[in-house]
Design an enzyme around this catalytic site. Sequence first.
Site, PDB file in Angstrom:
ATOM      1  CG  ASP A   1      83.034 -17.084 -24.510  1.00  0.00           C
ATOM      2  OD1 ASP A   1      83.290 -16.021 -25.122  1.00  0.00           O
ATOM      3  OD2 ASP A   1      82.975 -17.150 -23.269  1.00  0.00           O
ATOM      4  N   GLY A   2      85.340 -17.109 -26.829  1.00  0.00           N
ATOM      5  CA  GLY A   2      86.800 -17.042 -26.809  1.00  0.00           C
ATOM      6  C   GLY A   2      87.439 -16.386 -28.016  1.00  0.00           C
TER       7      GLY A   2
ATOM      8  CG  ASN B   1      77.323 -10.517 -27.030  1.00  0.00           C
ATOM      9  OD1 ASN B   1      77.094 -11.598 -27.570  1.00  0.00           O
ATOM     10  ND2 ASN B   1      78.103 -10.438 -25.952  1.00  0.00           N
TER      11      ASN B   1
END
Length: 243
Positions: free
Chosen positions: A21-22, A69
Amino acid sequence: MDLREQIDKEKLPVHVAVIMDGNGRWARQQGKSRVAGHQHGVTAVREVTEAAAETGIRFLTLFAFSTENWQRPQEEVNALMTLLVNTLESEIETLMKNNIVLRAIGNLEVLPEEVRENLLKTMGKTSANTGMNLVLALSYSARWEIAHAAGQIAHDVKEEKLDPGKINEKLFSDYLQTRDIPDPDLLIRTSGEYRISNFLLWQIAYTELYFTPKLWPDIRKEDFFQAILDYQHRERRFGRVSE
Ligand code: IPE
Ligand code: IPE
Ligand code: MG
């Protein structure tokens, strides 16, 4: 001393799962597009995959795309799918060099045709390898996986292939996509978020959790070794008392 050398080979986690993540925040910090963030995330995927294979990890599961997503802007979803196809093509050498078996979990039927074909082709090419299993979670949601298993069980009961009295935790696990994969020993999430986001809910009942504030595109081998070392200092009790 090198972090890698501090790892106790006798106490390795068998299965490490990662919520990568990120990418979006990394891109914003760099003044780049979210898509550029995903592209830079590929370097981290290669680093962590190699680090895990070199350490002797048997199973590495990477959460690459969740069912949720799909609700991102179409442009980002398309870019992620294209990136996936390109990465499978460009990384086949890394997979072969490291003797890695590529596998996938998730609702693969809803992936665009090109992605699914490429995935199946790459999995086929690596199927005779004997090293680490790299499991990609694609269009994956743990609740979907559990509901799907329940549906299959109901089907088998209706067909009289299964006696409802035989349903227990072991049998239920055998209906999940991870049926031949041991539960994760360690789950890593990057980017400083402290949540599971619908990943492997059934399987992480007793998994050790490791969170790092680093954003996924910045992750390198050393970060993976750090997580393994942290894991090796934990005492896993599984509800019992210390010995
Ligand atoms: C993780 O990075 C990659 C995917 C979920 C596909 P994000 O795209 O979620 O990055 P942030 O959370 O917006 O920073
Ligand atoms: C989880 O990250 C999914 C993947 C890493 C593929 P998200 O960025 O989608 O999760 P939330 O929205 O922060 O919970
Ligand atoms: Mg995110």
